[in-house]
Design a protein around this motif. Sequence first.
Motif, short mmCIF file in Angstrom:
data_model
loop_
_atom_site.label_atom_id
_atom_site.label_comp_id
_atom_site.label_asym_id
_atom_site.label_seq_id
_atom_site.Cartn_x
_atom_site.Cartn_y
_atom_site.Cartn_z
N LEU A 17 11.34 -0.61 4.78
CA LEU A 17 10.56 0.53 4.29
C LEU A 17 9.83 0.12 3.02
N LYS A 18 8.57 0.54 2.93
CA LYS A 18 7.77 0.29 1.73
C LYS A 18 7.03 1.56 1.38
N LEU A 19 7.02 1.91 0.11
CA LEU A 19 6.35 3.12 -0.36
C LEU A 19 5.22 2.76 -1.30
N LEU A 20 4.01 3.22 -0.98
CA LEU A 20 2.88 3.10 -1.88
C LEU A 20 2.76 4.42 -2.65
N GLY A 21 2.78 4.35 -3.97
CA GLY A 21 2.77 5.59 -4.74
C GLY A 21 2.16 5.41 -6.11
N SER A 22 2.30 6.46 -6.93
CA SER A 22 1.81 6.45 -8.30
C SER A 22 2.86 7.10 -9.17
#
Length: 274
Positions: A17-22
Amino acid sequence: MEKTPVENATQQAAAPLKLLGSWASSYTHRVQLALRLKGLEFDYAEEDLGNKSDELLRLNPVYKKVPVLVHGDRALAESVIILQYLDDAWPESRPLLPSDPFDRALARFWCHFADDKLGPAVGAVFASTGADQEAAVRQVHENLALVEAELRDGAFRGRRFFGGDEVGLLDVVLGCGSYWLAVFEEVTGVRLVDADAFPLFHAWLRDFEALDEARETIPAVDRLLEYARGVRHMLLGLAGAGAGPAAASAAAEAPAAAAAPAPPAGAADIAVDI
């Protein structure tokens, strides 16, 4: 030999799992918190929303916003959709939605209310002054009164959390953003949540913020304050230049915040949902 559906599902669930966020995006925080509650390992990639990565634009070509969850070779956007996917893909670990179909639908309804009514009203308070701000504050209080009534007399009566004894989907959606209330109060000088007017909501918020997983997810308040002051200064500057309604709308509707503290590029993407 062809794999069975169960074998395929097991293999997919084991994919990374990989999360792209801010960092300042409460929509990103929703997914981070859900992953932590469910005990799922994930890699995190911080996006500069003033200079969006090719990966973000490729994985979310429709909205071009965070969060985006990548599971193996498949990607999903929109925080509430991602939360429901996590519950479907890992039903055995800390369920976020109740088992009863009506209760599940009810949680989804109030999640929509948070994003459609409550969040935009808070955003309007943050991005305005004077009579416009007073009207927005009244709208926030009317919306909070509806939530308070549900906690007092409605479907959530007698519960510590909206999900029951433990946090559920609605707690994650409402909680990841409610900390902006205190930040906005500090920055604007406007009181939004009064313990006397909304005692049950206030108590729920304190319990939510005390969770270890929530403490791990929510950024430090001094960093949020610095960021919020810069964004408000920019938005009020836009309003003074005749862009008030557009600035307020942008502040309320976009689900991600830029990475720079103040005033950030892409500041109109500040997450003001609660």
